[in-house]
Design an enzyme around this catalytic site. Structure first.
Site, short mmCIF file in Angstrom:
data_model
loop_
_atom_site.label_atom_id
_atom_site.label_comp_id
_atom_site.label_asym_id
_atom_site.label_seq_id
_atom_site.Cartn_x
_atom_site.Cartn_y
_atom_site.Cartn_z
N LYS A 43 -15.71 7.05 -21.38
CA LYS A 43 -15.51 6.69 -19.45
C LYS A 43 -14.64 8.46 -19.32
O LYS A 43 -15.01 8.61 -18.36
CB LYS A 43 -14.51 5.89 -19.71
CG LYS A 43 -15.14 4.17 -20.07
CD LYS A 43 -13.87 3.43 -19.54
CE LYS A 43 -12.65 3.61 -20.20
NZ LYS A 43 -12.34 2.68 -21.45
N ARG A 92 -8.50 -3.30 -14.85
CA ARG A 92 -9.22 -3.61 -16.46
C ARG A 92 -8.78 -5.64 -17.04
O ARG A 92 -8.74 -5.79 -17.69
CB ARG A 92 -7.76 -3.01 -17.26
CG ARG A 92 -8.74 -1.38 -17.79
CD ARG A 92 -7.35 -0.69 -18.43
NE ARG A 92 -7.88 -0.34 -19.63
CZ ARG A 92 -7.95 0.90 -20.32
NH1 ARG A 92 -7.73 1.55 -19.15
NH2 ARG A 92 -8.52 1.43 -21.54
N ARG A 108 -12.57 10.04 -36.47
CA ARG A 108 -12.25 11.22 -36.14
C ARG A 108 -10.56 10.65 -36.73
O ARG A 108 -10.05 12.30 -36.96
CB ARG A 108 -12.39 11.31 -34.94
CG ARG A 108 -13.38 11.94 -33.95
CD ARG A 108 -13.16 11.72 -32.91
NE ARG A 108 -14.51 11.91 -32.57
CZ ARG A 108 -15.33 11.05 -31.20
NH1 ARG A 108 -14.59 10.69 -30.13
NH2 ARG A 108 -16.50 11.12 -31.09
N ARG A 117 -4.51 12.13 -37.26
CA ARG A 117 -4.12 11.33 -36.28
C ARG A 117 -3.60 10.40 -36.94
O ARG A 117 -4.01 9.74 -37.24
CB ARG A 117 -5.21 10.95 -35.16
CG ARG A 117 -5.31 12.71 -34.59
CD ARG A 117 -6.02 12.42 -32.97
NE ARG A 117 -5.20 11.40 -31.89
CZ ARG A 117 -5.86 11.01 -30.93
NH1 ARG A 117 -6.99 11.09 -30.17
NH2 ARG A 117 -5.05 9.89 -30.47
N ARG A 145 -7.26 -2.75 -29.61
CA ARG A 145 -7.59 -2.32 -28.24
C ARG A 145 -9.02 -2.89 -28.33
O ARG A 145 -9.26 -3.28 -27.04
CB ARG A 145 -8.01 -0.53 -27.94
CG ARG A 145 -5.98 -0.35 -28.69
CD ARG A 145 -6.90 1.50 -27.47
NE ARG A 145 -5.03 2.27 -27.39
CZ ARG A 145 -5.31 2.90 -28.31
NH1 ARG A 145 -5.75 3.25 -29.10
NH2 ARG A 145 -3.85 3.16 -28.13
P1 AMP Z 1 -6.88 4.54 -21.68
O1 AMP Z 1 -6.99 6.35 -22.21
O2 AMP Z 1 -8.20 4.25 -20.38
O3 AMP Z 1 -7.87 4.36 -23.26
O4 AMP Z 1 -5.46 4.23 -21.72
C1 AMP Z 1 -4.75 4.42 -21.93
C2 AMP Z 1 -3.59 2.88 -22.54
O5 AMP Z 1 -3.52 3.19 -20.62
C3 AMP Z 1 -4.29 1.70 -22.33
O6 AMP Z 1 -4.66 1.61 -23.71
C4 AMP Z 1 -3.68 1.17 -21.59
O7 AMP Z 1 -2.53 0.68 -22.55
C5 AMP Z 1 -3.27 1.93 -21.02
N1 AMP Z 1 -4.07 1.68 -19.32
C6 AMP Z 1 -4.57 2.58 -18.68
N2 AMP Z 1 -5.89 1.94 -17.63
C7 AMP Z 1 -5.28 0.57 -17.49
C8 AMP Z 1 -4.85 -0.88 -16.57
N3 AMP Z 1 -5.95 0.00 -15.86
N4 AMP Z 1 -4.31 -1.91 -17.09
C9 AMP Z 1 -3.11 -1.65 -18.09
N5 AMP Z 1 -2.99 -0.68 -18.94
C10 AMP Z 1 -3.60 0.22 -18.43
#
Ligand code: AMP
Length: 185
Positions: free
Chosen positions: A8, A83, A122, A128, A139
């Site tokens: 994404k 989300r 990865r 990591r 997740r």
């Molecule tokens: P991402 O890089 O988009 O996967 O986001 C990393 C982390 O940020 C996610 O695993 C959530 O903990 C938090 N996060 C990002 N976007 C949202 C959202 N719209 N609602 C709640 N938590 C979010």
């Protein structure tokens, strides 16, 4: 939209660039706040580290602020938001307040087992340790429970564009742009 690891963030940047609008990534904003150790970052970190979503009130307030900035006036591409169902409601309200409407919701489709395998490989290669197997798997579970149902909501609104997310970055971007054109037509 799309499961964790579907690409994404990468696609959002390429597409926003091509469309001449800012990419607004809630994940990036949270990470920047974690890095700077702001109060928002300290709060968000607890949830992010465990692979959980940051609470809706916190996320919604942050998005509301970001979308009020001048560069979002002519449009924007959201990456990783909404989300949850309450976030869908908040986005509807923010858009209505600004006199904007949603053009499309792009979902990157990918097999979650393949994504998990790739992320685990990865994490190992990069050494990591911040992402344990447990968190990586968690997740996906959170995505399936909290976010996947949103696809139906947007499909019912005839705004959902599903695109095969497996392939080279360029290839997937072209698929998205082509699919968006069909929606316009
Ligand atoms: P991402 O890089 O988009 O996967 O986001 C990393 C982390 O940020 C996610 O695993 C959530 O903990 C938090 N996060 C990002 N976007 C949202 C959202 N719209 N609602 C709640 N938590 C979010």
């Amino acid at each position: 939209m799309g499961p964790p690891g579907a690409g994404k963030g990468t696609q959002a940047k390429v597409l926003a660039d091509r469309l001449g609008i800012p990419a607004v990534s809630t994940g990036d904003i949270f990470r920047a706040n974690v890095k700077d150790e702001t109060p928002l970052g300290l709060e968000a970190k607890r949830y992010m580290d465990a692979g959980n979503y940051v609470p809706d009130e916190v996320t919604n307030a942050m998005v509301r602020d970001r979308l009020s900035e001048a560069d979002a006036g002519e449009g924007f591409l959201l990456d990783g938001y909404p989300r949850t169902l309450p976030q869908v409601g908040t986005l509807d309200a923010i858009l209505a307040e600004h006199g904007h409407s949603l053009d499309a919701v792009v979902a990157l489709v990918a097999d979650t087992d393949v994504l998990v395998d790739r992320m685990l490989r990865r994490a190992k290669v990069d050494g990591r340790t911040d992402d344990s197997e447990e968190v990586i798997r968690h997740r996906q579970v959170v995505y399936a429970a909290e976010t996947k149902p949103l696809l139906r909501v947007y499909a019912q609104r005839n705004q959902l564009v599903e695109v095969d997310g497996v392939g080279e970055v360029e290839e997937v971007s072209e698929r998205v742009l082509t699919a968006l054109k069909t929606l316009e037509g």
